[in-house]
Design a protein around this motif. Structure first.
Motif, PDB file in Angstrom:
ATOM      1  N   ASP A 182       3.082   6.909  -0.414  1.00 58.13           N
ATOM      2  CA  ASP A 182       4.294   6.910   0.972  1.00 58.13           C
ATOM      3  C   ASP A 182       5.625   7.441   0.289  1.00 58.13           C
ATOM      4  N   GLY A 208       2.697  -0.325   2.763  1.00 51.34           N
ATOM      5  CA  GLY A 208       2.369  -0.396   1.627  1.00 51.34           C
ATOM      6  C   GLY A 208       1.450   0.537   0.970  1.00 51.34           C
ATOM      7  N   GLY A 237       5.934  -1.630   2.161  1.00 51.22           N
ATOM      8  CA  GLY A 237       6.025  -0.447   2.579  1.00 51.22           C
ATOM      9  C   GLY A 237       7.018   0.652   3.853  1.00 51.22           C
ATOM     10  N   ALA A 265      -3.558  -1.544   1.821  1.00 52.25           N
ATOM     11  CA  ALA A 265      -2.090  -0.769   0.998  1.00 52.25           C
ATOM     12  C   ALA A 265      -3.122   0.499   0.457  1.00 52.25           C
TER      13      ALA A 265
END
Length: 453
Positions: free
Chosen positions: A53, A48, A96, A41
């Protein structure tokens, strides 16, 4: 500038055979992404990514209009690459976002060998993104829209599939996560159609009894403002759809193939009527074939999207009984119409009632609404025969009345002996019975009134 021709929406030869190979999507018994996946992540470009993101909100939902377009396209592409409900894919999308998950699948950066092989087999016969773009363009021409979780009309109940766990084995029983998107034909908002809805399902090889009950029940439900949901098949499904349409109500067909090619073809006229008054819905993109395992995957949506499910007829092993296993696992009202004990088409119904204490027997729309409606919204009187004057009699009066012969007369003394009561009590009760018009006094004794029989 040169343009590439649009890819065909139908699968390439042999492609559908590979489609379900990755539906397991897990690498351990729990079916959830491995710790190795979750540990990525914090790395750039990994599923993730959290704060890094860009454009993806909580639960993998996009923030901007551009991100929403990319998200929609990626979700369509993912349902082409991997069968709906896949645990691993859904989990990665939640972490994600759909676009990042699609990149991951196309790169083959997955620890799950089966899922990686399935995605690679699909990618070998076509470009997933180009397919999704072409499908979305064609959908616009056909009047079909794609609904995703960020849309206002997304049906909230399907989120409960995130907690659905079944004890039975097999990929179909393990990959039961919520849909990534829905293809929809029809003008009704999807969430509104499912908000007050009841599924009516059952056998394709239905009997006359089954189709009559399904049609009458669907008519009554639709007439009272409820949407009738079913799978569009012959038999019980078709009878339920037709009953709702006959009432001028709403009905929704949930398909196991593309919405532009409803199955079975023999119900095409029915499907056209449904599009006018209700909705045709599918998780699969345009061109998807109605493969056998897809009906089993589809059934979880029918169970989750509705307020309750009624099975009218079902053989010992049938898709309807499989749907009910999901209904019960979700703690939704599981409603069963009994049938003749001599009918093979009711064996599955009786087995559900016998084996599940939470399944409820229903015989009418009133019974159904009492189970799926809000507390106190639908209270129906229990069925009973016509009221008779003798129903209100006390025990002693009833004994005296029973002692009076149907023909001829009896003296009070004879009635006392027959009723097992003392004469004084009999005389008092005879006076009450005479006032009620149940007996008459004659010169030779006591007789029943003509309308007392």
């Amino acid at each position: 500038m040169t343009t590439n021709p649009e890819p065909e929406l139908g699968p390439a030869p042999g492609a559908e055979k590979h489609a379900h190979a990755g539906s397991a999507g897990t690498n351990d018994k729990s079916g959830e992404p491995r710790a190795e996946d979750r540990s990525r992540a914090g790395r750039p470009g990994a599923i993730g990514m959290g704060e890094g993101d860009a454009g993806v909100g909580g639960g993998g939902l996009p923030r901007t209009s551009t991100d929403r377009d990319e998200d929609r396209l990626a979700r369509v592409a993912l349902t082409w690459l991997v069968e709906p409900g896949n645990r691993t894919v859904w989990g990665l999308v939640q972490q994600g976002g759909a676009a990042a998950t699609l990149d991951l699948l196309l790169r083959g950066d997955l620890p799950d060998g089966r899922l990686r092989a399935a995605a690679a087999a699909r990618a070998a016969v076509g470009d997933a993104r180009r397919f999704a773009e072409a499908a979305l363009r064609r959908g616009e021409k056909l009047g079909a829209r794609v609904v995703v979780p960020s849309d206002p009309e997304w049906p909230g109940r399907v989120a409960d599939l995130a907690r659905l766990e079944l004890r039975t084995g097999g990929r179909v029983n393990q990959d039961t996560r919520p849909p990534l998107c829905f293809w929809v034909r029809g003008g009704l908002p999807l969430d509104e159609a499912f908000e007050r809805s009841v599924a009516v399902v059952g056998a394709r090889a239905a009997t006359g009894y089954g189709t009559h009950v399904a049609g009458e029940m669907a008519y009554a439900l639709a007439d009272r403002g409820w949407t009738v949901v079913s799978g569009g098949a012959f038999g019980i499904d078709a009878a339920a759809h037709r009953g709702a349409l006959a009432a001028g109500g709403r009905t929704v067909t949930v398909l196991a193939c593309g919405v532009e090619r409803p199955y079975p073809a023999g119900n095409v006229a029915l499907f056209e009527r449904i599009v006018e008054c209700g909705l045709i819905v599918s998780e699969w993109p345009l061109g998807a074939e109605p493969l056998r395992h897809r009906f089993l995957i589809r059934n979880r949506v029918i169970a989750a999207a509705t307020a309750g499910t009624v099975v009218v007829e079902a053989a010992a092993r049938s898709g309807a009984t499989q749907t009910m296993s999901r209904v019960l696992a979700l703690s939704r009202p599981a409603l069963v119409v009994p049938g003749p004990v001599t009918s093979a088409m009711s064996v599955g119904c009786h087995a559900i009632l016998r084996g599940n204490p939470y399944a409820r027997l229903v015989t009418s729309a009133d019974d159904v609404l009492e189970e799926v409606g809000r507390i106190g919204e639908y209270l129906s009187e229990r069925p009973r025969g016509p009221d008779r004057r003798r129903d209100a009699l006390d025990e002693e009066s009833a004994l005296v009345l029973e002692a009076v012969p149907r023909r001829g007369t009896s003296t009070p003394e004879e009635l006392a002996a027959a009723a097992g009561l003392d004469l004084r009590t009999v005389l008092r009760r005879l006076s009450l019975l005479e006032l009620a018009g149940l007996v008459v006094r004659r010169e030779d004794g006591i007789a029943l009134a003509l309308d007392a029989l």
